[in-house]
Design a protein around this motif. Structure first.
Motif, PDB file in Angstrom:
ATOM      1  N   ALA A 180      43.102  45.743  36.482  1.00  0.00           N
ATOM      2  CA  ALA A 180      44.026  45.288  38.351  1.00  0.00           C
ATOM      3  C   ALA A 180      43.001  44.804  38.820  1.00  0.00           C
ATOM      4  O   ALA A 180      43.308  43.676  39.467  1.00  0.00           O
ATOM      5  N   ASN A 181      41.640  44.543  38.568  1.00  0.00           N
ATOM      6  CA  ASN A 181      41.047  43.064  39.464  1.00  0.00           C
ATOM      7  C   ASN A 181      41.401  42.570  38.595  1.00  0.00           C
ATOM      8  O   ASN A 181      41.082  41.498  39.835  1.00  0.00           O
ATOM      9  N   ALA A 182      41.120  42.672  37.318  1.00  0.00           N
ATOM     10  CA  ALA A 182      41.623  41.059  36.920  1.00  0.00           C
ATOM     11  C   ALA A 182      43.271  40.324  37.471  1.00  0.00           C
ATOM     12  O   ALA A 182      43.534  39.007  37.505  1.00  0.00           O
ATOM     13  N   ILE A 183      43.543  40.784  37.848  1.00  0.00           N
ATOM     14  CA  ILE A 183      45.320  40.770  38.025  1.00  0.00           C
ATOM     15  C   ILE A 183      44.685  39.608  38.984  1.00  0.00           C
ATOM     16  O   ILE A 183      45.404  38.489  39.535  1.00  0.00           O
ATOM     17  N   ALA A 216      43.799  49.126  42.102  1.00  0.00           N
ATOM     18  CA  ALA A 216      45.223  48.684  42.250  1.00  0.00           C
ATOM     19  C   ALA A 216      45.891  48.515  43.270  1.00  0.00           C
ATOM     20  O   ALA A 216      46.570  47.535  43.841  1.00  0.00           O
ATOM     21  N   VAL A 217      44.979  49.100  44.247  1.00  0.00           N
ATOM     22  CA  VAL A 217      45.457  48.613  45.391  1.00  0.00           C
ATOM     23  C   VAL A 217      45.308  47.390  46.061  1.00  0.00           C
ATOM     24  O   VAL A 217      46.016  46.925  46.868  1.00  0.00           O
ATOM     25  N   GLN A 218      44.090  47.311  45.973  1.00  0.00           N
ATOM     26  CA  GLN A 218      43.572  45.789  45.798  1.00  0.00           C
ATOM     27  C   GLN A 218      44.576  44.400  45.433  1.00  0.00           C
ATOM     28  O   GLN A 218      44.944  44.064  46.351  1.00  0.00           O
ATOM     29  N   ALA A 219      44.800  44.638  44.323  1.00  0.00           N
ATOM     30  CA  ALA A 219      45.337  44.470  43.395  1.00  0.00           C
ATOM     31  C   ALA A 219      46.660  44.008  44.274  1.00  0.00           C
ATOM     32  O   ALA A 219      47.252  42.615  44.897  1.00  0.00           O
ATOM     33  N   PHE A 220      46.939  45.098  44.326  1.00  0.00           N
ATOM     34  CA  PHE A 220      48.754  45.276  45.583  1.00  0.00           C
ATOM     35  C   PHE A 220      48.313  43.681  47.273  1.00  0.00           C
ATOM     36  O   PHE A 220      49.206  43.222  47.076  1.00  0.00           O
ATOM     37  N   GLU A 221      47.132  44.310  47.341  1.00  0.00           N
ATOM     38  CA  GLU A 221      47.280  43.403  48.766  1.00  0.00           C
ATOM     39  C   GLU A 221      46.994  42.019  48.725  1.00  0.00           C
ATOM     40  O   GLU A 221      47.877  41.416  49.535  1.00  0.00           O
TER      41      GLU A 221
ATOM     42  N   MET B 116      27.657  43.902  40.086  1.00  0.00           N
ATOM     43  CA  MET B 116      27.805  45.518  40.894  1.00  0.00           C
ATOM     44  C   MET B 116      29.495  44.308  41.335  1.00  0.00           C
ATOM     45  O   MET B 116      29.869  45.324  42.410  1.00  0.00           O
ATOM     46  N   LEU B 117      28.986  43.409  41.669  1.00  0.00           N
ATOM     47  CA  LEU B 117      30.611  42.819  42.037  1.00  0.00           C
ATOM     48  C   LEU B 117      31.810  41.806  40.845  1.00  0.00           C
ATOM     49  O   LEU B 117      30.835  41.222  39.709  1.00  0.00           O
ATOM     50  N   ASP B 118      32.576  41.909  41.149  1.00  0.00           N
ATOM     51  CA  ASP B 118      33.706  41.584  40.352  1.00  0.00           C
ATOM     52  C   ASP B 118      34.533  40.345  41.149  1.00  0.00           C
ATOM     53  O   ASP B 118      35.636  41.144  41.690  1.00  0.00           O
ATOM     54  N   SER B 119      34.493  39.264  40.317  1.00  0.00           N
ATOM     55  CA  SER B 119      35.157  38.586  41.747  1.00  0.00           C
ATOM     56  C   SER B 119      35.471  38.391  42.862  1.00  0.00           C
ATOM     57  O   SER B 119      35.875  38.697  43.312  1.00  0.00           O
ATOM     58  N   GLY B 120      34.385  39.635  43.682  1.00  0.00           N
ATOM     59  CA  GLY B 120      33.541  39.346  44.614  1.00  0.00           C
ATOM     60  C   GLY B 120      34.055  40.705  45.507  1.00  0.00           C
ATOM     61  O   GLY B 120      34.094  41.436  46.485  1.00  0.00           O
ATOM     62  N   LEU B 121      34.408  41.192  44.710  1.00  0.00           N
ATOM     63  CA  LEU B 121      34.649  42.855  44.767  1.00  0.00           C
ATOM     64  C   LEU B 121      33.813  44.157  43.840  1.00  0.00           C
ATOM     65  O   LEU B 121      33.359  43.574  43.068  1.00  0.00           O
TER      66      LEU B 121
END
Lengths: 1100, 369
Positions: A180-183, A216-221, B116-121
């Motif tokens: 999800a973060n990678a999206i 997932a919500v972060q990716a959505f945003e 702690m952070l993955d691409s700033g998150l």
């Protein structure tokens, strides 16, 4: 820069040392600490760059792990200090395959930093990541994906896409979270991938694990905030889970939900007002049409969408988060979505944040400024929290002052002013000046204190401190302008101060006052002008402007005395260095002195110069940020930041609420769970199903941790037995519970169905009979109840009736074995269509899942005997019906409690029932209550498990239930059938006989039953087992000899684990059945014997 | 969405930088230095500084500035809270969070920042999880590393580890002595004006725990008077629903030190807060503030005693008055009889005598005086 240079040099110092002693295992190489190398730093300065890198390269190329690690550490040190290490790329990238975890990690760090610059070389490492993506360890898979998506090389976009798609279906929630973060990263790299990414986001949004939700919500945003339709189906789940999402995820989800609510629900405040006007309109009409009176109350009350309410309710506890960002996000949500009356609750939590770090204070206070402006009343009780502390930072002080001013009203102004008095004399001059401005604002907004404030300010003018005096003058000037007529004394006083005051702003203000009100001080004014003319060249620009103004005004009003002075001043201004001053002088000169050029204007010179001027409104220093959403970056900086979007306005017409209804979910478990079961590698995969239940459904969580190991083993065993059994288990256990309930609904709907015509064709005749008898029993019972309530309304009696009812149910109404019944009900269901709402399914879904878990550890017997009893009648419960049943599975939280399932049914058609809570009574039996049920939608039902320790007695257990905030007047009671106090205990014949020997004598009771020949003929092992199992939850003891006429059953009491041994002996020639029960719980045994006897005698 | 992080010391050197997205030049910090120059006090630096293309969010603590560079809209508190959490973590790892401690452990710091952070998150911010991934430095390990020559920060068993599904508690914690310590810290904040009167006062309290328990303990703390705690914030491990419904703290604690709750009590007077703690499943322990209780009991007793005295005094007073009234009544009767006598028989010698006697009555004389 010197420090960083030095440390850099020191690191290069290492390298020189390392080069010298690389053949020996270097001591310095192992320990990288700076101090140790410090002495050589002077030497390091002279070391040449390329040589240093050569050295590191050598270390990396070697095959000693220690040296490689050391080299990587040094490189990281360079990166950390912002020093370029790009030329080492080829040497570093080779080590990506290292087995050493730390080297690998450090290489990853390096790659993330430099891959963008050296894309071709970076491609060399891709293969390693791809291999990493297939690693059995979830952490390695996740980190491989993380690096792959972080290296920002456009050529590998398609590889990334593939990896993300795969990872989104990974079994480990941790990997899915990384996906999800990678999206968002991929989207930033290549926006064209959007469509495909949106699909994956949709899938991840529906993920069952809370770990994934936030990302997932972060990716959505990030990717598709406009695709609000993706949220509909997940809305309720998100709401219910938000409390368990990690803190950072909560912030994102909250802001997304705020936006969602603004697009889907109607404005709770606006509607209310609209309806109010409606109401008055109705009043007028009422005289004409009396019939409409009945409708009007319904129109008037605004009914909030239940989902809207849900959102507000689930977010409220988050106000108690330790994370200030979460609290702020909730405050924001309440501010924009909640009805005005409910915003109140955020105040306390926001004020709590004022104890946090300075930076947090600043931002929170700034937000409070806006909120206090909009909703004054909510912060009024906390006025004292905004008193300024001496150690506050200047921003904090400024905002606090602002809030105090905003909150000031006639009732609290006295205390606020007293507080202000101390601020004025504070050593912080700037703050003192701000306070004076604040006093001015209070004076202008609250007429009661204007007088007092003015007097106070005048006394302040006699203070020594320059800035304070100046500020007071400026403020007084503004106040005077509002109401000049009363205060000519003050004006005179101020005018006399013109010599003393040196601050330009203050001088300018005084001069302006003199010019404006020169009629009141006609004697003083020309003299002031004379003085000013003298000092004109030395004044500041704004003072000069005011001198010109004063001169012009005096020229108009008092031409005789001043015209020479005025001309002198204008001549001075003509040669001023400042062009503004020259311009102004030219303009006024043209207006006043050169009348022949523009006679029209000059005629009106007086009107122009002495026109009544509107009083200035004293405004706050921080205004105009309101246009941005509270708590956002844009709000704080007062400027639109990149990526900022305004909150949409509420729609006038509410969007269709049905879109949020969740479709019928099949009783089978979600995909990844299933796959995890199918593939035999359990271990970590099990977690995906257990972790999901953590905290959300408390019931399982305690045991999950403990029983995890056990379950895994059991699961494996199951799988060995045959993988087909698994789904059977799921459905077989889940369905009966659900469908038993449905059949009941059905019976109530059609009071008396014409039997066989409606019922589906069945292969089992007896089951139909059973069904019928149950119906009759139910009906008669209901009639009875209705009669009693109709006739005398005596509730106590009514309740005793209900309480009695379980025991009064004849034994004959036992249902058929559950397996058959579920078949029957399946057919019923297919005829009735979807009789129950989908909400029910979504709520019972988790429970089904839960029970499917239970079934794994539960009994192996395929026959289950479930009977439902009434606990709370729907009449007394005002629509809430509670039934209970004994699922005959061990209670998970305590082994000596009887597992009872409560079935809550909302029988009303329109009303939702909120917050059903269990309140334990002090005395009596030990009950492990159920979790609070937040909402029970109309015509839905929920199954909840409780555990009761009956202590091996049949006395009913009672407890209180409250719902909708009310408590029922009488406690509910659950009486336990004697057979339910017993659980299965497996014994073989030998063990059985051994135990039997110990339980002879007074622990043995027996009885015999006489049967007719036909009855006797029907008895065989299965029928006897069925009969005994109807009465008690025991297990049969496998008999050694096949032809024996003695059947043995064993069990133990749940609370005290005392053995209960049952023997049934058929005496065929004499047509009798001998029953023997051995147990040291003799009372229990007697009752059980009676029951079994009754069962046998009713053999048809 | 933190783009980059710069760590700056008080003298204005950027001694460490980390980029999660595209690399930014150090010169972005010039905007920060500019703002720093304007303010005499480091506390007065605005937490958010605007630059043409970026936003700098900074915190100041322990004489260090952490400056995060943001490019997009993000709740500022999110970033600030995160930066503070980062400092907390460093303090936890290295004992103190100073320039030297960070420089000494730059590899660990870098590894931490990466986790702690993955691409700033934010990815993993819980100390316990991070400690499982990256071992904190300690003396013992330094020594063993020197001896064995092995010096990895990563756990070698890392590859085999399962992730705990409770984000704040690692799996497989064992202690020989199971113990739990609770510190209750209360700070009283008050503003007192020049006359000595209390303008505002409030109590800020914390419960800091140090839990060393084996496995997955589930603890419950109940309070005698939970109503006092109406403004509370919790560690995420506390089950909020349980608190809402029963006012009981129920939680699976993290391993080691953490702050369980912090609360605020706004009050004019000072309050006693009594705690009664119990732990489910094991020996219940009691932390009773007996002395405070005794004090309040004593003062109540004194109060009662004083009340009793007052009652006695009042009763005496009433009795005196009643006596006086009775006497006056008697006298009145006497005078009346004299008057009647005069009315009937005129003034006789008897009367004279009587009057004389009356006049000489010491009480009458007293009253006349």
């Amino acid at each position: 820069m010197s420090a960083s240079d030095r440390s850099l040099a020191s690191s290069s110092g290492i390298s020189v040392q390392g080069a010298g002693g690389s053949s020996t295992t270097s001591f310095g190489g192992v320990n990288p600490s700076d101090e140790q190398i410090e002495p050589s730093s002077t030497f390091g300065i002279f070391s040449i760059d390329y040589k240093k890198h050569e050295d590191i390269k050598q270390m990396l190329d070697g095959n000693k792990e220690n040296l490689k690690l050391e080299a990587m550490r040094r490189i990281i040190g360079m990166i950390a200090k912002g020093k370029d290490a790009a030329d080492l790329f080829p040497a570093v990238v080779k080590n990506v395959v290292s087995k050493n975890m730390e080297i690998k990690k450090l290489v990853y760090v390096y790659l993330m930093r430099y891959a963008e610059e050296q894309q071709d070389l970076a491609l060399l490492s891709i293969a390693t990541f791809q291999r990493g993506l297939k690693d059995p360890n979830q952490l390695i898979r996740a980190s491989a994906l993380r690096v792959l998506s972080s290296i920002r090389v456009p050529t590998i976009v398609s590889i990334m896409m593939l990896a993300i798609r795969e990872a989104a279906n990974d079994m480990s929630p941790y990997v899915r979270k990384t996906a999800a973060n990678a999206i968002a990263k991929l989207y930033a790299l290549d926006p064209e991938m959007k469509d495909e990414l949106v699909m994956i986001i949709g899938k991840l949004l529906a993920d069952k694990t809370i770990l994934v939700t936030g990302s997932a919500v972060q990716a959505f945003e990030q990717v598709c905030p406009e695709r609000i339709d993706l949220i509909h189906k997940n809305y309720r789940r998100l709401c219910n889970l938000i409390i368990d999402v990690d803190e950072w995820g909560q912030v994102t989800v909250l802001s997304m939900l705020t936006r969602y609510a603004r697009t889907q629900f109607v404005d709770p405040n606006k509607t209310y007002e609209d309806d109010k006007t409606d109401f008055y309109g109705d009043n007028k009409k009422k005289e004409e049409k009396d019939e409409e009176e009945d409708d009007s109350p319904e129109k008037r009350t605004y009914i909030m969408d239940s989902d809207h309410r849900l959102l507000l309710r689930v977010t409220k506890p988050l106000l108690q988060s330790r994370n200030s960002a979460v609290v702020m996000a909730v405050a924001q949500l309440y501010c924009y979505v909640a009805p005005r009356s409910e915003v109140q609750i955020v105040a306390k939590s926001l004020i709590r944040l004022l104890r946090h770090h300075r930076e947090i204070q600043t931002i929170v206070l700034k937000s409070i400024v806006s909120m206090a402006d909009k909703h004054k009343q909510i912060f009024e009780p906390y006025l004292k929290s905004f008193y300024v502390h001496s150690n506050d930072s200047s921003y904090v002080k400024c905002y606090k002052l602002e809030i105090l001013t905003t909150l000031a009203n006639a009732s609290n102004i006295a205390t606020i002013l007293r507080e202000f008095q101390t601020y004025v004399v504070s050593p912080d001059k700037e703050f003192g000046a701000q306070t004076i401005q604040a006093i001015g604002r209070c004076a202008s907004t609250i007429p009661e204190v204007t007088e007092a404030c003015l007097n106070g300010l005048v006394t302040l003018m006699s203070k020594k401190d320059e800035t304070i005096v100046a500020e007071s003058v400026v403020i007084i000037k503004k106040l005077l302008q509002i109401n000049p007529s009363q205060y000519s004394d003050i004006i005179k006083h101020i005018v006399r101060m013109v010599d003393k005051v040196t601050a330009p702003a203050a001088r300018a203000s005084i001069l302006w006052l003199i010019g404006e009100y020169s009629d009141r001080i006609s004697k003083l004014a020309p003299d002031v002008l004379r003085k000013m003319a003298k000092s004109f060249p030395d004044e500041e620009t704004i003072v000069k402007h005011q001198i010109l103004n004063l001169a012009a005004k005096l020229f108009v009003t008092n031409n005789k005395q001043t015209h020479l002075l005025v001309q002198y001043v204008f001549n001075l201004a003509k040669y001023d260095t400042n062009y503004d001053t020259r311009d102004k002088a030219r303009l006024i000169r043209a207006l006043l002195l050169q009348t022949e050029n523009c006679p029209q204007l000059s005629k009106h010179a007086k009107k122009i110069l002495l026109a009544p001027k509107p009083a200035p409104t004293l405004e706050s220093i921080i205004r105009g940020h309101d246009q941005y959403t509270l708590g956002t970056l844009s709000y704080v900086i007062g400027q639109k930041a990149t990526g900022y979007h305004d909150l949409p306005d509420f729609p006038l017409v509410p969007a269709d609420p049905s879109v949020r209804n969740v479709e019928i979910i099949q009783p089978e478990t979600p995909q990844h769970d299933r796959s995890s079961k199918a593939s035999a590698t359990s271990g970590t995969k099990k977690k995906s199903s257990t972790s999901k239940k953590f905290y959300s459904d408390d019931e399982t969580e305690d045991d999950d941790e403990v029983a995890e190991e056990k379950e895994e083993e059991e699961e494996e065993e199951d799988e060995e037995d045959g993988s087909t059994e698994d789904p059977d288990d799921d459905e077989g256990e889940a369905k009966p519970k659900k469908f038993v309930k449905k059949s009941h609904d059905y019976e109530q709907l059609d009071a008396r169905p014409s039997d066989s015509g409606q019922n589906p064709p069945e292969d089992d005749g007896s089951s139909e009979d059973e069904e019928e008898s149950e119906e009759e029993a139910d009906d008669s019972e209901e009639e009875e109840e209705e009669e009693s309530s109709d006739e005398n309304e005596s509730i106590p009696q009514h309740i005793s009736n209900v309480a009695k009812s379980p025991s009064t149910i004849a034994v004959s109404d036992y249902t058929i074995p559950a397996a058959d019944k579920s078949l029957l009900d399946l057919d019923l269901e297919s005829i009735l269509g979807s009789a129950s709402t989908s909400v029910q399914q979504s709520t019972t879904y988790t429970l089904d899942d839960l029970s499917s878990l239970q079934s794994l550890s539960g009994s192996s017997s395929t026959l289950t005997y479930i009977r439902q009893y009434d606990c709370l009648n729907r009449m007394i419960g005002q629509g809430l019906q509670i039934q209970y049943r004994f699922p005959r599975t061990p209670y998970r939280r305590s082994s000596n409690m009887v597992h009872v399932e409560l079935i809550f049914t909302n029988t009303t058609a329109t009303k939702d029932i909120y917050s059903i809570k269990c309140i334990k009574l002090k005395s009596g039996v030990n009950i492990d209550g159920f979790n609070e049920i937040d909402v029970l939608p109309s015509s839905a039902s929920i199954v909840s498990s409780i555990g009761i320790d009956f202590n091996d007695k049949t006395q009913p257990a009672s407890f209180d239930v409250s719902f909708d905030g009310r408590q029922l007047s009488t406690p509910l009671s659950i009486s336990c059938h004697v057979g339910e106090l017993i659980e299965q205990k497996f014994l073989n014949e030998q063990q059985f006989n051994q135990n039997l020997v110990n339980l002879r004598g007074m622990n043995e009771i027996n009885d015999s039953i006489n049967l007719s020949e036909t009855q006797m003929g029907k008895l065989n092992f299965t029928s006897i087992q069925a009969k005994v199992l109807q009465c008690a939850h025991v297990s049969s003891v496998p008999s050694g000899s096949g032809t024996s006429t003695t059947y043995r059953f064993s069990g133990q009491t749940i609370s005290s684990k005392a053995l209960v041994l049952i023997s049934v002996q058929l005496n065929i020639p004499e047509l009798t059945v001998n029953l023997t029960i051995n147990s040291d719980r003799i009372v229990l045994a007697t009752m059980l014997l009676k029951e079994i006897k009754q069962t046998f005698s009713t053999v048809a | 969405m933190i783009n980059s992080l710069f760590m700056i010391n008080e003298s204005g050197d950027t001694f460490m930088e980390k980029h999660w997205k595209a690399v930014l030049n150090k010169s972005i910090c010039d905007y920060f230095y500019e703002a720093q120059k304007k303010c005499a006090n480091p506390e007065d630096i605005p937490p958010i500084i605007r630059t043409p293309h970026h936003y700098l969010i900074n915190i100041y603590r322990n004489h260090l500035y952490f400056v995060a560079v943001i490019t997009q809209e993000i709740p500022p508190l999110f970033v600030i809270e995160f930066l503070h959490r980062m400092m907390d973590l460093f303090e936890d790892y290295f004992g103190t969070c100073t320039e030297t401690s960070i420089k000494d452990n730059y590899v660990v710091v870098y590894e931490l920042l990466d986790e702690m952070l993955d691409s700033g998150l934010p990815l993993a911010t819980e100390t316990n999880i991070l400690k499982e991934l990256i071992k904190p430095p300690n003396l013992l390990r330094k020594v063993t590393n020197l001896v064995t020559g092995d010096s990895t920060n990563y756990d070698n068993t890392f590859a085999n580890k399962k992730l705990s599904h409770i984000p704040w508690r690692p799996l497989g914690v064992t202690y020989r002595n199971n113990e739990a310590f609770f510190d209750i810290i209360e700070e009283v904040d008050a503003i007192i004006d020049q006359h000595g009167a209390i303008v505002m006062s409030e109590i800020q309290g914390y419960i800091d725990c140090c839990i060393k328990l084996t496995g997955m303990p589930d603890l419950t703390i109940s309070f005698v008077n939970p109503r006092l705690l109406d403004d509370v914030s919790f560690h995420p491990c506390v089950r909020l629903k349980k608190w809402e419904s029963e006012h009981v703290l129920s939680f699976v604690p993290p391993d080691g030190r953490f702050r369980l709750i912090s609360y605020r009590v706004a009050t004019q007077k000072f309050l006693f807060i009594e705690n009664n703690m119990g732990k489910r499943g094991r020996k219940p322990m009691k932390i009773d503030s007996d002395t405070q209780l005794e004090k309040s009991r004593e003062s109540a007793r004194q109060c009662r005693r004083r009340k009793k005295l007052r009652y006695e005094y009042l009763e005496e007073l009433v009795a005196d008055r009643e006596k006086a009234i009775a006497k006056l009544h008697e006298e009145l009767q006497r005078l009346r009889s004299i008057c009647q006598h005069i009315d009937q028989q005129g003034v006789t010698s008897d009367i004279h005598q009587e009057l004389k006697q009356w006049m000489e009555d010491p009480e009458v004389i007293n009253q006349a005086q």
